[in-house]
Write an enzyme that holds these catalytic residues in place. Structure first.
Site, PDB file in Angstrom:
ATOM      1  N   SER A   2       0.831  -1.210   0.000  1.00  0.00           N
ATOM      2  CA  SER A   2       0.000   0.000   0.000  1.00  0.00           C
ATOM      3  C   SER A   2       0.857   1.248   0.000  1.00  0.00           C
ATOM      4  CB  SER A   2      -0.896   0.015   1.246  1.00  0.00           C
ATOM      5  OG  SER A   2      -1.609   1.234   1.332  1.00  0.00           O
TER       6      SER A   2
ATOM      7  N   TYR B 296      -1.732  -0.571  10.351  1.00  0.00           N
ATOM      8  CA  TYR B 296      -1.939  -0.980   8.946  1.00  0.00           C
ATOM      9  C   TYR B 296      -0.658  -0.727   8.136  1.00  0.00           C
ATOM     10  CZ  TYR B 296      -3.909  -1.028   4.205  1.00  0.00           C
ATOM     11  OH  TYR B 296      -4.155  -1.297   2.879  1.00  0.00           O
TER      12      TYR B 296
HETATM   13  N1  LIG Z   1      -8.620  -0.164  -1.659  1.00  0.00           N
HETATM   14  C1  LIG Z   1      -7.553   0.571  -1.396  1.00  0.00           C
HETATM   15  O1  LIG Z   1      -7.612   1.818  -1.400  1.00  0.00           O
HETATM   16  C2  LIG Z   1      -6.238  -0.107  -1.107  1.00  0.00           C
HETATM   17  C3  LIG Z   1      -5.081   0.696  -1.089  1.00  0.00           C
HETATM   18  C4  LIG Z   1      -3.870   0.093  -0.826  1.00  0.00           C
HETATM   19  C5  LIG Z   1      -3.776  -1.256  -0.602  1.00  0.00           C
HETATM   20  N2  LIG Z   1      -4.911  -2.015  -0.608  1.00  0.00           N
HETATM   21  C6  LIG Z   1      -4.754  -3.446  -0.344  1.00  0.00           C
HETATM   22  O2  LIG Z   1      -5.381  -4.175  -1.379  1.00  0.00           O
HETATM   23  C7  LIG Z   1      -5.702  -5.478  -0.907  1.00  0.00           C
HETATM   24  C8  LIG Z   1      -7.124  -5.839  -1.349  1.00  0.00           C
HETATM   25  O3  LIG Z   1      -8.037  -4.991  -0.688  1.00  0.00           O
HETATM   26  P1  LIG Z   1      -9.266  -4.296  -1.423  1.00  0.00           P
HETATM   27  O4  LIG Z   1      -9.002  -2.850  -1.430  1.00  0.00           O
HETATM   28  O5  LIG Z   1      -9.584  -4.984  -2.680  1.00  0.00           O
HETATM   29  O6  LIG Z   1     -10.411  -4.506  -0.302  1.00  0.00           O
HETATM   30  P2  LIG Z   1     -11.630  -5.512  -0.222  1.00  0.00           P
HETATM   31  O7  LIG Z   1     -12.598  -5.276  -1.325  1.00  0.00           O
HETATM   32  O8  LIG Z   1     -12.116  -5.372   1.184  1.00  0.00           O
HETATM   33  O9  LIG Z   1     -10.960  -6.919  -0.427  1.00  0.00           O
HETATM   34  C9  LIG Z   1     -10.214  -7.551   0.586  1.00  0.00           C
HETATM   35  C10 LIG Z   1     -10.174  -9.026   0.277  1.00  0.00           C
HETATM   36  O10 LIG Z   1      -9.382  -9.666   1.283  1.00  0.00           O
HETATM   37  C11 LIG Z   1     -10.089 -10.806   1.716  1.00  0.00           C
HETATM   38  N3  LIG Z   1      -9.708 -11.164   3.074  1.00  0.00           N
HETATM   39  C12 LIG Z   1      -9.749 -10.418   4.201  1.00  0.00           C
HETATM   40  N4  LIG Z   1      -9.326 -11.146   5.244  1.00  0.00           N
HETATM   41  C13 LIG Z   1      -9.026 -12.382   4.761  1.00  0.00           C
HETATM   42  C14 LIG Z   1      -8.553 -13.577   5.347  1.00  0.00           C
HETATM   43  N5  LIG Z   1      -8.309 -13.678   6.661  1.00  0.00           N
HETATM   44  N6  LIG Z   1      -8.372 -14.654   4.549  1.00  0.00           N
HETATM   45  C15 LIG Z   1      -8.625 -14.583   3.235  1.00  0.00           C
HETATM   46  N7  LIG Z   1      -9.068 -13.475   2.615  1.00  0.00           N
HETATM   47  C16 LIG Z   1      -9.269 -12.399   3.383  1.00  0.00           C
HETATM   48  C17 LIG Z   1     -11.565 -10.450   1.589  1.00  0.00           C
HETATM   49  O11 LIG Z   1     -12.336 -11.627   1.397  1.00  0.00           O
HETATM   50  P3  LIG Z   1     -13.192 -12.392   2.504  1.00  0.00           P
HETATM   51  O12 LIG Z   1     -13.745 -11.347   3.431  1.00  0.00           O
HETATM   52  O13 LIG Z   1     -14.220 -13.110   1.691  1.00  0.00           O
HETATM   53  O14 LIG Z   1     -12.217 -13.326   3.153  1.00  0.00           O
HETATM   54  C18 LIG Z   1     -11.540  -9.660   0.286  1.00  0.00           C
HETATM   55  O15 LIG Z   1     -11.641 -10.534  -0.807  1.00  0.00           O
HETATM   56  C19 LIG Z   1      -5.500  -5.448   0.612  1.00  0.00           C
HETATM   57  O16 LIG Z   1      -4.280  -6.081   0.929  1.00  0.00           O
HETATM   58  C20 LIG Z   1      -5.425  -3.958   0.921  1.00  0.00           C
HETATM   59  O17 LIG Z   1      -4.678  -3.691   2.080  1.00  0.00           O
HETATM   60  C21 LIG Z   1      -6.131  -1.471  -0.878  1.00  0.00           C
END
Ligand SMILES: NC(=O)c1ccc[n+]([C@@H]2O[C@H](COP(=O)([O-])OP(=O)(O)OC[C@H]3O[C@@H](n4cnc5c(N)ncnc54)[C@H](OP(=O)(O)O)[C@@H]3O)[C@@H](O)[C@H]2O)c1
Length: 255
Positions: A151, A164
């Site tokens: 991130s 985080y």
């Molecule tokens: N969106 C942003 O602005 C942003 C920015 C920087 C980095 N990121 C990173 O991008 C990645 C994806 O996040 P996203 O933004 O796409 O958010 P999201 O839509 O909330 O997706 C997160 C995913 O992680 C899964 N997850 C959470 N805990 C888990 C566990 N214990 N085991 C397996 N799967 C798990 C969730 O699935 P289930 O709940 O079904 O398990 C979901 O599929 C993350 O690492 C996040 O930190 C996001």
């Protein structure tokens, strides 16, 4: 997914076996769609199995090749099972995209130790569990690629994101050490650092006021998840001799 793989085969992705954690929403689901439409065989893991089933059905109905397995990345055995699902079905695993993450951000003074542990267990331990499961397969094959979603929170340190950002930077540090230990040409490592991306990530922030503010920032300036998926696809598509180490991808207007 509107095009089949022969229409849209992206050189370097066609036929690759790619496991993706956190594939039930956001960046993980977008990556699954992008890679499957480019001819990858995708092996999808997340906890919400009904969401996974819907996505697997969607991808296969569109001519892709997808399988799903309920996976909690905090459990080492689940990652072993996800990797085994790939190797049992296809004989190999080319790429592990460690994308699963949670952002239960809050001021440190709230002392929400349960949220701290959830972020450490998912964002750091979850990535390590994936590496432990995939590395023996990569070593036995003589090739493999770890793509890990970190991130910009780890690049620009701001209030409320202490734990985080710490988990994301711990992963970044770990991957750099692993890269330096792995210059025999077997392993490629890539860190993807997204900025604001429109996903469900902020829906789980405990404090309602902080949650509403974060959701509004995401809505107002966030880029779509498939922008990150394209960056991941770019890294995967490179020849084995080319390692894309870090990609930062953020909204043009993000400070
Ligand atoms: N969106 C942003 O602005 C942003 C920015 C920087 C980095 N990121 C990173 O991008 C990645 C994806 O996040 P996203 O933004 O796409 O958010 P999201 O839509 O909330 O997706 C997160 C995913 O992680 C899964 N997850 C959470 N805990 C888990 C566990 N214990 N085991 C397996 N799967 C798990 C969730 O699935 P289930 O709940 O079904 O398990 C979901 O599929 C993350 O690492 C996040 O930190 C996001």
């Amino acid at each position: 997914m509107t095009q089949n793989r022969s229409e849209k085969g992206l050189s370097g992705i066609e036929g690759k076996v790619v496991a993706i954690t956190g594939a039930s929403s956001g960046i993980g689901a977008a990556t699954a769609r992008t890679l499957a439409s480019s001819g990858a065989i995708v092996v999808l893991g997340a906890r919400r199995s009904e969401r996974l089933t819907e996505l697997v059905d969607e991808l296969n109905a569109a001519g892709g090749h997808a399988i799903g397995l309920q996976t909690d990345v905090t459990r080492a055995d689940d990652l072993v099972a996800l990797v085994r699902a790939a190797t049992d079905q296809t004989g190999r695993l080319d790429v592990l995209v460690s994308n699963a993450g949670v952002a239960r951000v809050a001021p440190v003074a709230d002392l929400d130790v349960e949220a701290w542990n959830a972020m450490i267990d998912t964002n750091l331990r979850g990535v390590l569990n994936g590496v432990a499961a995939a590395l023996p397969v990569f070593r036995a094959q003589g090739r493999g690629h770890l793509v890990t979603v970190v991130s910009t929170s780890g690049l620009k340190i701001v209030p409320n994101q202490a734990v985080y950002a710490a988990t994301k930077n711990a992963v970044r540090t770990f991957l750099e050490a692993l890269r330096q230990e792995s210059t025999d040409g077997v392993l490629r490592t890539t860190s993807i650092s997204p900025g604001y991306v429109v996903t469900e990530l902020n829906d789980w922030i405990p404090d309602p006021e902080l949650r509403a503010r974060a959701q509004e920032s995401m809505r107002s300036i966030g880029i779509p998840a498939d922008a990150v998926a394209r960056a991941i696809a770019f890294a995967i598509a490179q020849p084995d001799s080319v390692e894309i180490g870090d990609i930062t991808i953020r909204p043009t207007v993000q400070g």
